[in-house]
Design an enzyme around this catalytic site. Sequence first.
Site, short mmCIF file in Angstrom:
data_model
loop_
_atom_site.label_atom_id
_atom_site.label_comp_id
_atom_site.label_asym_id
_atom_site.label_seq_id
_atom_site.Cartn_x
_atom_site.Cartn_y
_atom_site.Cartn_z
N SER A 84 -28.83 2.12 8.98
CA SER A 84 -27.85 1.08 9.36
C SER A 84 -28.44 0.09 10.39
O SER A 84 -29.39 -0.62 10.06
CB SER A 84 -26.58 1.77 9.86
N HIS A 130 -25.37 -1.21 4.17
CA HIS A 130 -23.96 -1.02 3.75
C HIS A 130 -23.54 -2.16 2.81
O HIS A 130 -22.41 -2.65 2.90
CB HIS A 130 -23.01 -1.00 4.96
#
Lengths: 235, 235
Positions: B122, B159
Site C-alpha cells: 500500500s 488498491h
Amino acid sequence: MKNIIIASTSILHGGDYLDYLLPRLSLHFLNCKTILFIPYARSGGISHEEYTSKVALAFAKINKTVKGIHEFEDAAEAIQNAEGIFTGGGNTFLLVSQLYKNKIMTILADTVKKGTPYLGTSAGSNICGLTLQTTNDMPIIYPPSFQTLGLIPFNLNPHYLDADKQSTHMGETRETRIKEFHAFNTIPVLGLREGSWLEVLGEKIILRGNLSARLFRQNKIAEELESGSDLSALK
Amino acid sequence: MKNIIIASTSILHGGDYLDYLLPRLSLHFLNCKTILFIPYARSGGISHEEYTSKVALAFAKINKTVKGIHEFEDAAEAIQNAEGIFTGGGNTFLLVSQLYKNKIMTILADTVKKGTPYLGTSAGSNICGLTLQTTNDMPIIYPPSFQTLGLIPFNLNPHYLDADKQSTHMGETRETRIKEFHAFNTIPVLGLREGSWLEVLGEKIILRGNLSARLFRQNKIAEELESGSDLSALK
C-alpha cells in the site's frame, strides 16, 4: 457581508449540470448580470473555454451571462470587479496551484469576504475551508501551500461517501481518511453529501439540501447534522 | 541487485494480515533472520509499537523476527544494517514526510538499490514509484516534496478499484483521477488490484498474483496486463 454557497457537487446523478441548484442560484446572484467563472480546477478532457461554455449554458437558464477568468488580461482585477464568482470542480491541487501561481488566492478571499456573491462546487467548495487537506483528489501537482481561502473556519469533504458495508475492498473508507487527518490536525471537517450545500451569510453558516451532513471533530465521535443545522459556532 | 516485492495491499478481504503473501515472503526474505519494519505511514488508532507487534505476529509464522525502525537511535544506520526491510501501509503523505524528516529517503533508496530485500504494501508500495502523485490518500500533512524512492521507473496506484457502473455517486472514478494526473505528467501509472504485486529482480519487473493490472500512459488507451507480464521496459 459574506454571501456564499458551498455545494458538494455541481451535478446530481441523472440530472443536468447545476440544475438542482438553479432556483437557489437565481436568488443568490439576483443582482448580477454576469458571473465570473474560475475554471482552473479542470485538468483534462476539456479546455477552459469549453468548461466555461458548459457553465454559461447552465446559467443562461436563469438569464446570467458567464465570463471565464482566462478571458481577462488581469485576473486580480477580474475578481475585484466581478458581480458574482463561481469556481467549478475538478482537481483541488491544480486549482490551488493555479490560484497561487496567478497570485489571486488572497485577493479572491478578500473579495468574497467583502460581499461579492460566491458559488463553489466540489473543488471550488474545498477551497472555501482552511486547507485542501480533506480533498478526495489526487495530488497531480505540488502546490506551494495546502492553505486555501478560509472563508469558513473549518474544512470540507465534498462528495462525502458513506462506507459500503458490502464492499470487499480493503482501501481506507472516507471516514478512516478523515480520522487520519485528525491524528495531526484539530480543524473540524464537514462531510457534505451530494445534494447538500452550505449557505454562508455574514457569520451565519446553515446546512441546506435534503440530506444530513457528517461532522468530524478531533477526539469526538462523528455526528450527523440535519439539514437546516446552524454551523456558525463550529471551529 | 534489486530484490523487491511491491504489493497492492497487506490484507485480502476475509484474510489475516500478510497471509496471502507469506509463502512468497519466506523465499523473499530467505537469508534474513530479522526484518526492519518502517511503521511511519500509520497515522492514528495504533502506535508504532502496536503496528510493529502486528507485523511481528505475521512474520513469526515464517520464523522471522521484526524490529521497528523507531526502536533504533539512528534510523539511517538501522536501514543500512538491515537484513531485510518492510514498509507497511497507512497514509502516504505522512510516510513521505517522515522519511524526509528523518533524512532517510535517499538512504532507503540507495540501500534497496544495492540489494537489501524490500517489501512494500500500500503506502509502502506507493513510495517505490517516482512520486506520490498517484496515491489515494488524503494530504493530511504537507511534505517537503512529492518525490519518492524511484525504485521502479513508473508510478503505482495501489488498491486499484474499477469504476462501479451501478454507482450514482458523481465523484471522480479512479481512472478519471489517473487521467487528470496524465494531463500534466508523462510518468506511466500501474493500477495494482488487491492481491497483485510486482516482483523486481535487478532490472526485471514482473506482475504477480491472480489478477490483471491496469496500465495507464499519457495519451494512450488504458490496457489490461495479465499476471506474469514483464514490465521491465515500461518507463
